[in-house]
Design a protein around this motif. Structure first.
Motif, short mmCIF file in Angstrom:
data_model
loop_
_atom_site.label_atom_id
_atom_site.label_comp_id
_atom_site.label_asym_id
_atom_site.label_seq_id
_atom_site.Cartn_x
_atom_site.Cartn_y
_atom_site.Cartn_z
N GLY A 170 40.72 40.70 48.76
CA GLY A 170 40.02 40.96 48.32
C GLY A 170 39.34 41.98 48.01
N ILE A 171 38.89 42.52 47.45
CA ILE A 171 38.29 44.10 47.24
C ILE A 171 36.82 44.00 46.94
CG2 ILE A 171 38.58 46.79 47.18
CD1 ILE A 171 41.13 45.71 49.17
N PHE A 172 36.04 44.59 47.79
CA PHE A 172 34.49 45.05 46.92
C PHE A 172 34.23 45.52 47.47
CE2 PHE A 172 36.40 39.87 49.09
CZ PHE A 172 34.59 39.72 48.23
N LYS A 173 33.29 45.96 46.58
CA LYS A 173 32.34 47.74 46.60
C LYS A 173 31.55 47.30 46.11
CE LYS A 173 31.80 51.33 43.17
NZ LYS A 173 32.27 51.69 42.02
N LEU A 174 30.37 47.75 47.15
CA LEU A 174 29.20 47.80 47.53
C LEU A 174 28.37 49.66 47.39
CD1 LEU A 174 30.34 45.91 50.06
CD2 LEU A 174 28.29 46.07 51.29
N SER A 175 27.45 49.53 46.00
CA SER A 175 26.92 50.49 46.24
C SER A 175 25.07 50.16 45.68
CB SER A 175 26.89 50.70 44.13
OG SER A 175 28.24 50.06 44.02
N ASN A 176 25.15 51.16 46.60
CA ASN A 176 23.31 51.23 47.02
C ASN A 176 22.74 50.85 45.78
OD1 ASN A 176 23.63 51.93 49.78
ND2 ASN A 176 24.20 54.40 49.01
N LYS A 177 21.33 50.51 46.58
CA LYS A 177 19.74 49.86 45.45
C LYS A 177 19.11 49.62 46.23
CE LYS A 177 20.64 44.71 45.15
NZ LYS A 177 20.59 43.69 44.49
N PRO A 178 17.64 49.79 45.12
CA PRO A 178 16.52 50.05 46.37
C PRO A 178 16.39 48.97 47.31
CG PRO A 178 15.86 50.58 43.68
CD PRO A 178 17.51 50.15 44.19
N ASP A 179 16.79 47.56 46.95
CA ASP A 179 16.77 46.60 47.74
C ASP A 179 18.29 46.69 48.67
OD1 ASP A 179 17.24 45.43 45.45
OD2 ASP A 179 16.02 43.88 45.82
N GLY A 180 18.68 46.82 48.33
CA GLY A 180 19.97 46.70 49.43
C GLY A 180 20.94 47.07 48.61
N TYR A 181 22.16 46.31 48.32
CA TYR A 181 23.41 47.05 47.48
C TYR A 181 24.30 45.64 46.78
CZ TYR A 181 23.61 50.12 51.71
OH TYR A 181 23.51 50.30 52.72
N SER A 182 24.17 46.56 45.39
CA SER A 182 25.00 45.28 44.21
C SER A 182 26.19 45.02 45.41
CB SER A 182 24.72 46.10 43.24
OG SER A 182 25.55 47.19 42.98
N ILE A 183 27.04 44.08 45.06
CA ILE A 183 27.94 43.54 45.46
C ILE A 183 29.35 43.84 44.35
CG2 ILE A 183 29.74 42.31 46.31
CD1 ILE A 183 27.64 43.15 48.54
N GLU A 184 30.43 44.10 43.67
CA GLU A 184 31.52 44.22 42.76
C GLU A 184 32.58 43.85 43.78
OE1 GLU A 184 32.65 46.64 38.87
OE2 GLU A 184 31.85 48.07 40.21
N ASN A 185 33.13 42.85 42.91
CA ASN A 185 34.39 41.94 43.52
C ASN A 185 35.34 42.85 42.12
OD1 ASN A 185 37.38 40.70 43.60
ND2 ASN A 185 35.86 38.41 43.97
N ILE A 186 35.81 43.66 43.03
CA ILE A 186 36.70 44.92 42.05
C ILE A 186 38.01 44.51 41.79
CG2 ILE A 186 35.16 46.50 42.55
CD1 ILE A 186 37.15 47.99 43.96
N ALA A 187 38.28 43.54 42.97
CA ALA A 187 40.26 43.30 42.98
C ALA A 187 40.28 41.68 44.02
CB ALA A 187 41.44 44.12 43.34
N MET A 188 41.06 40.84 43.41
CA MET A 188 41.83 39.75 43.78
C MET A 188 42.90 39.86 44.22
SD MET A 188 39.07 38.30 45.49
CE MET A 188 39.90 37.31 46.18
N LEU A 189 44.31 40.36 45.11
CA LEU A 189 45.60 40.79 45.40
C LEU A 189 46.02 39.24 45.35
CD1 LEU A 189 44.67 43.95 46.26
CD2 LEU A 189 45.24 43.88 43.83
N LEU A 190 47.13 38.99 44.50
CA LEU A 190 47.42 38.41 45.14
C LEU A 190 49.34 38.24 45.38
CD1 LEU A 190 46.58 35.90 41.54
CD2 LEU A 190 45.63 35.62 43.87
N ASP A 191 49.41 39.89 45.71
CA ASP A 191 50.94 40.03 45.88
C ASP A 191 52.01 38.95 46.89
OD1 ASP A 191 50.56 41.52 43.64
OD2 ASP A 191 50.23 43.41 45.20
N HIS A 192 50.76 38.72 48.01
CA HIS A 192 51.57 37.59 49.22
C HIS A 192 51.87 36.81 49.34
CE1 HIS A 192 50.24 41.25 52.21
NE2 HIS A 192 49.30 41.14 51.77
N GLY A 193 51.66 35.85 48.28
CA GLY A 193 52.04 34.33 47.59
C GLY A 193 51.83 33.96 48.72
#
Length: 196
Positions: A170-193
């Motif tokens: 999983g790749i997660f993006k944390l962006s600043n917001k006034p009371d902490g961080y917003s979390i966005e799951n930008i990718a779930m990679l299944l390549d390994h199997g």
């Protein structure tokens, strides 16, 4: 010469303290060792934060979890708390220099998530944000390095990678917001199997 010692038990854990400020330890019973073996007890932690002799220790009542309070001649009450360990814990410190306060991401065992811990205003580490997206235990978490500071970097957000028993990265993006961080799951990679 031995110093006077206090010993208290919490289930299979024993803690002792002494007038020697560096002798505070937590021991845990080893079930696989014979009953009279000297290896039946194993050192799990040495707590050496006091600058003076430790005068007393006591475990909290069972319903409050594994907490150990100590009081020392330096006048400081210290309370240590152990996380309940169910395996598959992992962690990564945030390497970014311009952080207002330190942060650490922890893969949380059977919860199938990772949590971002920061100190609150009372300097107690608590989880502020949760990274969801995996269906099984997380094996590894890693905070992406920042190439430069936030002010001169082309990236103004944090990236965290997770790998899991569910065969996904999983790749997660944390962006600043006034009371902490917003979390966005930008990718779930299944390549390994396979489990990663």
């Amino acid at each position: 010469m031995l110093s006077p010692t206090q010993i208290f038990a919490f289930g299979q854990v024993i803690a002792s303290c002494s007038f020697d400020r560096s002798v505070r330890r937590i021991l845990e019973k080893q079930e696989n060792e014979p009953k009279n073996s000297s290896r039946r007890w194993a050192l799990r932690a040495s707590l050496v934060d006091s600058s003076a002799s430790v005068k007393d220790i006591e475990f909290a009542p069972n319903n409050w979890g594994l907490k150990l309070a100590t009081v020392a001649a330096d006048g400081v009450l210290r309370i240590y708390e152990a996380l309940e360990v169910d395996g598959n814990y992992c962690l990564s410190w945030c390497p970014w220099k311009p952080q207002v306060s330190p942060m650490i991401v922890v893969g949380c065992g059977k919860e199938n998530c990772a949590k971002i811990f920061r100190p609150n205003p009372h300097n107690k580490w608590i989880p502020f944000e949760v990274l969801h997206g995996h269906d099984d235990a997380i094996h590894v978490v890693s905070w992406a390095p920042n190439m430069g500071s936030l002010s001169d970097s082309s990236r103004s957000y944090h990236l965290i990678a997770t790998s899991s028993k569910d065969h996904e990265v999983g790749i997660f993006k944390l962006s600043n917001k006034p009371d902490g961080y917003s979390i966005e799951n930008i990718a779930m990679l299944l390549d390994h199997g396979v489990e990663v």
